[in-house]
Scaffold this active site. Structure first.
Site, PDB file in Angstrom:
ATOM      1  N   ALA A 221      -5.470  -9.269   8.295  1.00 50.27           N
ATOM      2  CA  ALA A 221      -4.084  -9.609   7.973  1.00 50.27           C
ATOM      3  C   ALA A 221      -3.198  -8.379   8.118  1.00 50.27           C
ATOM      4  O   ALA A 221      -3.504  -7.321   7.559  1.00 50.27           O
ATOM      5  CB  ALA A 221      -4.001 -10.145   6.543  1.00 50.27           C
TER       6      ALA A 221
ATOM      7  N   SER B 119      -6.493 -14.768  10.343  1.00 57.65           N
ATOM      8  CA  SER B 119      -6.669 -13.519   9.599  1.00 57.65           C
ATOM      9  C   SER B 119      -7.158 -13.780   8.178  1.00 57.65           C
ATOM     10  O   SER B 119      -6.751 -14.755   7.549  1.00 57.65           O
ATOM     11  CB  SER B 119      -5.335 -12.748   9.500  1.00 57.65           C
ATOM     12  OG  SER B 119      -4.859 -12.366  10.758  1.00 57.65           O
ATOM     13  N   CYS B 120      -8.023 -12.908   7.707  1.00 61.31           N
ATOM     14  CA  CYS B 120      -8.275 -12.761   6.280  1.00 61.31           C
ATOM     15  C   CYS B 120      -8.092 -11.275   5.994  1.00 61.31           C
ATOM     16  O   CYS B 120      -7.378 -10.596   6.728  1.00 61.31           O
ATOM     17  CB  CYS B 120      -9.656 -13.283   5.894  1.00 61.31           C
ATOM     18  SG  CYS B 120     -11.037 -12.420   6.680  1.00 61.31           S
ATOM     19  N   LYS B 121      -8.685 -10.772   4.976  1.00 61.71           N
ATOM     20  CA  LYS B 121      -8.469  -9.366   4.626  1.00 61.71           C
ATOM     21  C   LYS B 121      -8.859  -8.429   5.766  1.00 61.71           C
ATOM     22  O   LYS B 121      -8.118  -7.512   6.117  1.00 61.71           O
ATOM     23  CB  LYS B 121      -9.256  -9.026   3.366  1.00 61.71           C
ATOM     24  CG  LYS B 121      -9.077  -7.597   2.867  1.00 61.71           C
ATOM     25  CD  LYS B 121      -9.843  -7.381   1.581  1.00 61.71           C
ATOM     26  CE  LYS B 121      -9.666  -5.961   1.056  1.00 61.71           C
ATOM     27  NZ  LYS B 121     -10.385  -5.765  -0.227  1.00 61.71           N
TER      28      LYS B 121
END
Length: 656
Positions: A149, A577-579
């Site tokens: 992200a 996206s994730c982290k």
């Protein structure tokens, strides 16, 4: 070769990681599936270009406000703040640029473990193109861009992300700076700078001609006097209907001084000057002198008319005296020269005073426009740490969206409908977020929201490459903040096949949207098998998406599936996206691939779960985990997974 590259629809990058599968369809046919994951040099090349563009922009801003000369204490204070702000950013960005320059030229990847490194602040985390080719019969590609992200992990999230910080900055800015209700555009600021340059030429030109008029009056030569007067009138009161009025503003730098002056005079009655003067006079405690533009050039015109009328009377008187038979030419000449200069002198002095007042008024108004633009682009955006955060987040999203656009472009070069779509509506970029609204991830989401919104100012242009060398086929960034254009070069053969409007440089606008549904142990939900969207129309999908968004159902991941389906339906760019784009992203991407196989290629229901487990146990995303943390196991715990939706859980043995 580049032709092979375009045929495979793969942008320049490292050798991709590939995995092959074979699955059975409902009608007992076999699908050959190729899963492919690639790094991209855009991870570093575009952030480097962005840093250079920001350094140039702020360097130019420092030069332009310093060129304004002496200012009142209040305005000089604003200038000092703007210069200090820009110099801080320039210094920081030059340092980052130098550190990136020291890295290997082959660098294409920023691991999740490096996401907080200061010198990699502008580089997207774990950026890859994830692609799937399905064969049987025919061949079709599907892709999604995966990256951490876009967020500023270096500055962390103690006080939140950009969305929260920007609200605080906006309140402070409104209290600290009395700006106009409608900030001046970049074009207006550029015009103001041109007018300031013209104003600097106007006064000496007019004053010189006025002195010449007085000097010529001593010669008692009506024709010579008329020539100088005509020159003076051309400088002061050029006809706005002449060809000079039709010239483009950006051509003024190449005009001779007299024509530049004409442009300045015409612009004095422009709304830009009027609005600037109104804003100046409405500012409380600004220290400005409350200048008024009304009547300034009317007075100049009237004083010039008086000089013209006097010259006409003097000429008539000379003709009359010359017609008298008994007159002595020498006495007439002596008395006339003295009389002419004495009668013209007060009128010339009045003209000079009126011109001086008009120039002072115009300079003040245009100085205000330039200064306001400089302050609005620097200190009004908040402390340099917040501005730098915004630039860094934008940079990460920029690399990802350009990678996705190039994939779509390469894949659609032979699709007339897609190319026409680029012309008519641009390109949709659908960002899928898997961040929670707890702890640091809330700050990341606040960064991402602003970063995605900033990408709406981005545009693409397609250009013809100078050659087929790899360097000549890399995209380049032009423009300034809020108005960046990414130029994507194509080989001549491909470029010539494009529609004429695209070849002529028509800009392709970006329409970015963000859908976020948190998936982690803090935001659990019960989820059964996905509702497949086979053969549903675009309008039907959009209606379903609206209903799903409005539904009271908590953490409804159907929103993500519907949004992804809409994006693919309109040939948009998909980004997930994730982290760190490592674990939750892997679950989302593999689920999406299997859903596509089920929806578009009739993967049998019995093989759906098996295909999902195979991709998660042995697919490209396990290689991605290996690249980031040195192990092929996803970073989930058994307890954590108990709260995950079943379709987002990896198979046994693939996590720990």
């Amino acid at each position: 070769s580049i032709r092979d590259l375009l045929r495979s629809k793969e942008p320049p990058g490292e050798t991709p990681v590939c995995k092959l599968y074979r699955f059975q369809t409902e009608d007992h046919r076999w699908l050959l599936v190729r899963e492919q994951m690639s790094e991209t040099p855009l991870s570093f090349s575009l952030p480097k270009q962005l840093l250079s563009a920001l350094i140039r922009e702020h360097t130019d801003r420092v030069a332009e406000v310093k060129a304004l000369g002496d200012l009142s204490p209040h305005w000089d204070g604003l200038r000092h703040d703007a210069v200090t702000h820009s110099l801080q950013l320039i210094g920081c960005y030059q340092q980052t640029q130098a550190e990136l320059h020291c890295l290997s030229t082959a660098s294409c990847f920023k691991a999740s473990s490096s996401k907080s490194d200061r010198h990699l602040q502008f580089i997207p985390t774990n950026l890859h193109s994830q692609r799937m080719e399905v064969t049987g019969p025919g061949s079709v590609w599907y892709e999604v861009i995966t990256f951490g992200a876009p967020a500023d992990h270096h500055q962390a999230f103690k006080h939140g992300g950009l969305k929260r910080l920007s609200v605080c900055v906006g309140v402070v800015s409104r209290r600290s700076f009395a700006f106009s209700s409608a900030p001046f555009s970049r074009d207006e600021s550029c015009r103001a700078k041109r007018l300031l340059a013209a104003a600097a030429q106007l006064q000496p030109l007019v004053f010189g001609l006025a002195e010449q008029l007085l000097s010529v009056s001593m010669e008692v030569d009506p024709n010579r006097l008329q020539d100088v007067l005509d020159d003076l009138r051309e400088q002061v009161s050029a006809d706005p209907n002449t060809h000079t009025a039709n010239r483009k503003a950006d051509e003024s730098d190449s005009l001779p001084p007299s024509l530049q002056t004409s442009l300045f005079i015409q612009a004095l009655n422009d709304d830009l000057v009027k609005v600037a003067l109104q804003d100046m006079n409405s500012r409380a405690g600004s220290g400005s002198s409350h200048l008024h533009g009304n009547g300034t050039w009317v007075n100049v015109g009237k004083s010039l008319d008086c000089i013209t009328a006097m010259v006409e009377r003097l000429q008539e008187r000379q003709k009359f005296l010359s017609s008298l038979p008994a007159a002595s030419p020498s006495s007439f000449s002596s008395s006339s020269s003295s009389s002419w200069q004495e009668q013209l002198l007060p009128l010339v002095v009045t003209l000079r005073d009126c011109v001086r007042e008009a120039v002072t008024t115009a300079r003040a108004a245009m100085t205000f426009v330039v200064l306001q633009g400089a302050v609005a682009a620097t200190v009004a955006r908040g402390p340099t740490q917040i501005v730098q955060r915004r630039h860094a987040v934008f940079s990460q999203g920029l690399s990802a969206i350009v990678c996705g656009f190039m994939l779509k472009l390469f894949g659609g070069l032979e699709d007339p409908e897609f190319l026409q779509q680029l012309l008519s509506v641009g390109i949709l970029a659908q960002f899928e977020g898997l961040l929670s609204t707890y702890g640091e991830e809330l700050g990341m989401l606040e960064d991402m929201e602003v970063g995605v919104a900033d990408l709406s100012s981005l545009a693409f242009a397609i250009t013809e490459a100078q050659s087929e060398r790899p360097d000549d086929l890399q995209p380049t960034l032009t423009g300034a903040w809020g108005d960046f254009v990414v130029e994507v070069p194509l080989p001549s053969e491909s470029f010539r096949s494009l529609p004429e409007e695209l070849k002529a440089g028509r800009l392709i606008r970006v329409e970015p949207v963000l859908f976020n549904i948190g998936i982690n142990q803090h935001q659990s939900l019960e989820l059964k098998s996905p509702n497949f969207f086979i053969h549903r129309s675009l309008l039907d999908l959009l209606s379903s998406l609206d209903r799903s968004i409005e539904a009271k159902k908590r953490k409804n991941v159907e929103v993500l599936w519907l949004a992804a389906s809409v994006c693919r339906k309109v040939n948009g760019v998909r980004l997930t996206s994730c982290k760190s784009a490592k674990d939750r992203t892997a679950m989302s991407v593999t689920l999406e691939q299997c859903m596509i196989l089920r929806e578009q290629h009739t993967l049998s229901q019995q093989q759906f779960s098996s295909a999902l487990d195979n991709m998660r146990r042995d697919g490209c995303r396990t290689e991605n985990v290996q690249k980031n943390i040195g192990t092929r196991k996803f970073a989930f715990s058994s307890v954590q997974l108990l709260t995950f939706p079943k379709l987002y859980r990896p198979p046994d043995g693939s996590y720990g």
